[in-house]
Design a protein around this motif. Structure first.
Motif, PDB file in Angstrom:
ATOM      1  N   ARG A 260       0.807  -1.219   0.000  1.00 43.51           N
ATOM      2  CA  ARG A 260       0.000   0.000   0.000  1.00 43.51           C
ATOM      3  C   ARG A 260       0.845   1.277   0.000  1.00 43.51           C
ATOM      4  O   ARG A 260       0.347   2.350  -0.349  1.00 43.51           O
ATOM      5  CB  ARG A 260      -0.954   0.001   1.193  1.00 43.51           C
ATOM      6  CG  ARG A 260      -2.062  -1.029   1.016  1.00 43.51           C
ATOM      7  CD  ARG A 260      -3.100  -0.951   2.116  1.00 43.51           C
ATOM      8  NE  ARG A 260      -4.173  -1.896   1.846  1.00 43.51           N
ATOM      9  CZ  ARG A 260      -5.227  -1.652   1.082  1.00 43.51           C
ATOM     10  NH1 ARG A 260      -5.326  -0.472   0.498  1.00 43.51           N
ATOM     11  NH2 ARG A 260      -6.149  -2.569   0.881  1.00 43.51           N
ATOM     12  N   SER A 261       2.095   1.163   0.393  1.00 50.31           N
ATOM     13  CA  SER A 261       2.955   2.354   0.371  1.00 50.31           C
ATOM     14  C   SER A 261       3.224   2.812  -1.064  1.00 50.31           C
ATOM     15  O   SER A 261       3.652   3.942  -1.290  1.00 50.31           O
ATOM     16  CB  SER A 261       4.274   2.056   1.084  1.00 50.31           C
ATOM     17  OG  SER A 261       5.015   1.060   0.380  1.00 50.31           O
ATOM     18  N   LEU A 262       2.959   1.939  -2.034  1.00 51.59           N
ATOM     19  CA  LEU A 262       3.169   2.282  -3.437  1.00 51.59           C
ATOM     20  C   LEU A 262       1.915   2.865  -4.089  1.00 51.59           C
ATOM     21  O   LEU A 262       1.968   3.293  -5.243  1.00 51.59           O
ATOM     22  CB  LEU A 262       3.612   1.031  -4.220  1.00 51.59           C
ATOM     23  CG  LEU A 262       4.906   0.359  -3.745  1.00 51.59           C
ATOM     24  CD1 LEU A 262       5.158  -0.912  -4.539  1.00 51.59           C
ATOM     25  CD2 LEU A 262       6.086   1.328  -3.872  1.00 51.59           C
ATOM     26  N   LEU A 263       0.799   2.851  -3.343  1.00 48.19           N
ATOM     27  CA  LEU A 263      -0.462   3.340  -3.885  1.00 48.19           C
ATOM     28  C   LEU A 263      -0.689   4.791  -3.471  1.00 48.19           C
ATOM     29  O   LEU A 263      -0.010   5.316  -2.598  1.00 48.19           O
ATOM     30  CB  LEU A 263      -1.612   2.458  -3.385  1.00 48.19           C
ATOM     31  CG  LEU A 263      -1.490   0.962  -3.696  1.00 48.19           C
ATOM     32  CD1 LEU A 263      -2.687   0.207  -3.127  1.00 48.19           C
ATOM     33  CD2 LEU A 263      -1.382   0.730  -5.201  1.00 48.19           C
ATOM     34  N   HIS A 264      -1.650   5.415  -4.090  1.00 54.08           N
ATOM     35  CA  HIS A 264      -1.971   6.822  -3.826  1.00 54.08           C
ATOM     36  C   HIS A 264      -3.455   6.934  -3.463  1.00 54.08           C
ATOM     37  O   HIS A 264      -4.280   7.319  -4.292  1.00 54.08           O
ATOM     38  CB  HIS A 264      -1.662   7.688  -5.047  1.00 54.08           C
ATOM     39  CG  HIS A 264      -0.227   7.632  -5.458  1.00 54.08           C
ATOM     40  ND1 HIS A 264       0.758   8.373  -4.858  1.00 54.08           N
ATOM     41  CD2 HIS A 264       0.392   6.872  -6.402  1.00 54.08           C
ATOM     42  CE1 HIS A 264       1.920   8.098  -5.416  1.00 54.08           C
ATOM     43  NE2 HIS A 264       1.721   7.187  -6.353  1.00 54.08           N
ATOM     44  N   PRO A 265      -3.807   6.572  -2.207  1.00 53.26           N
ATOM     45  CA  PRO A 265      -5.214   6.626  -1.810  1.00 53.26           C
ATOM     46  C   PRO A 265      -5.706   8.063  -1.673  1.00 53.26           C
ATOM     47  O   PRO A 265      -4.940   8.975  -1.358  1.00 53.26           O
ATOM     48  CB  PRO A 265      -5.218   5.917  -0.447  1.00 53.26           C
ATOM     49  CG  PRO A 265      -3.836   6.154   0.087  1.00 53.26           C
ATOM     50  CD  PRO A 265      -2.928   6.130  -1.111  1.00 53.26           C
ATOM     51  N   VAL A 266      -6.992   8.244  -1.913  1.00 53.10           N
ATOM     52  CA  VAL A 266      -7.577   9.573  -1.695  1.00 53.10           C
ATOM     53  C   VAL A 266      -7.650   9.819  -0.192  1.00 53.10           C
ATOM     54  O   VAL A 266      -7.751   8.879   0.603  1.00 53.10           O
ATOM     55  CB  VAL A 266      -8.986   9.679  -2.326  1.00 53.10           C
ATOM     56  CG1 VAL A 266      -8.931   9.470  -3.816  1.00 53.10           C
ATOM     57  CG2 VAL A 266      -9.966   8.697  -1.686  1.00 53.10           C
ATOM     58  N   PRO A 267      -7.581  11.069   0.251  1.00 58.05           N
ATOM     59  CA  PRO A 267      -7.686  11.363   1.679  1.00 58.05           C
ATOM     60  C   PRO A 267      -9.017  10.862   2.238  1.00 58.05           C
ATOM     61  O   PRO A 267     -10.035  10.859   1.543  1.00 58.05           O
ATOM     62  CB  PRO A 267      -7.599  12.898   1.732  1.00 58.05           C
ATOM     63  CG  PRO A 267      -6.887  13.277   0.475  1.00 58.05           C
ATOM     64  CD  PRO A 267      -7.304  12.283  -0.557  1.00 58.05           C
TER      65      PRO A 267
END
Length: 290
Positions: A260-267
């Motif tokens: 998950r550190s490689l993903l860009h989740p929305v706030p």
């Protein structure tokens, strides 16, 4: 269908909300049944929504399509014609939006623009208007002879109710986009629009495709009345759905989810709002999410 709710001022009483919502849900279930019949039988349905500005056409269309498949039931709301379209046969740009087998098309305003707005606002010539009134019944008979089911609804609203709705929209930033200068000018041309509508009805209220008038000062009643009429006019029957069974999920083959550190989740805006309101936030385990 019973109870009505009185409103302050001179507004007409409205249908009780609970009665409205219960019956609306029942009718929407029937609309899904109708859709499945149209799809299974390869039928074609065109529903025309016309009427004065703020008469409730958009709200009725929204309730009709709420639970229908967008692949089957599509709304047609055409913009101002282009320079090229203005040189075409008037009905030409509408023809390309007609349904194929198993489809429904709902026209949020239609070719009847020429009989109303264009006529009153001077966007067409008297000769173009005369030609429209002469050709429209023939055009619609051609659609019906080819197997298209055509239903036409005119939403009728009083002048006082239209003014009230315009004022409400002007004061509501979420709905102000619904108003245009042409809409507001229609207030000063009420009788001109009435005469244009009367003339249009004389020429286009044909036996094969009658104008069905929906009294719409009470939007709730108008929506129920319109949907019930539509359902009663289409000879649909219940289509038994294909039996579906949930398959068993196969055993894992060793797939590892992306870190998950490689993903860009929305706030997490939802969690922030919940904390501000002092509400608990329900979290799913990360291994349950993909």
């Amino acid at each position: 269908m019973g109870k009505t709710t009185k409103k302050s001022g001179n507004k007409a009483p409205r249908l009780d909300r609970e009665v409205y919502e219960t019956e609306l849900m029942r009718l929407q279930q029937e609309l899904v049944e109708m859709q499945e019949w149209i799809r299974a039988e390869g039928r074609r349905l065109v529903v025309v929504f016309e009427g004065r500005d703020a008469a409730g056409k958009g709200g009725a269309i929204k309730r009709v399509t709420e639970y229908l498949s967008p692949r089957v039931a599509q709304i047609v709301a055409l913009p101002t014609p282009t320079e090229r379209q203005n040189t075409q046969w008037y009905f030409q740009r509408y023809i390309e939006h007609l349904p194929a087998a198993g489809e429904i098309r709902l026209f949020d305003r239609s070719w009847y623009n020429r009989g109303g707005v264009e006529r009153v606002m001077g966007y067409c010539t008297p000769e173009e208007h005369r030609r429209f009134l002469a050709q429209c019944p023939t055009f619609e008979r051609m659609l019906i002879e080819d197997g298209i089911m055509l239903r036409k609804y005119w939403f009728s609203v009083s002048d006082a109710e239209q003014v009230a709705r315009f004022r409400s929209r002007l004061a509501d930033p979420m709905r102000r986009w619904k108003l245009s200068p042409t809409d507001l000018e229609s207030l000063t041309r009420w009788e001109d629009y009435s005469r244009a509508k009367d003339e249009m009805f004389v020429h286009t209220d044909i036996l094969e495709a009658r104008w069905n008038v929906v009294e719409s000062d009470d939007k709730r009643s108008a929506r129920l009345n319109m949907i019930a009429h539509l359902l009663g006019s289409v000879p649909y029957r219940k289509v038994e759905p294909v039996t579906l069974e949930m398959p068993e999920r196969p055993a894992s083959t060793g797939y590892q989810r992306t870190d998950r550190s490689l993903l860009h989740p929305v706030p997490d805006h939802a969690a922030q709002v919940a904390r501000q309101e002092g509400k608990p936030v329900r979290r799913l385990a990360r291994e349950d999410m993909s």
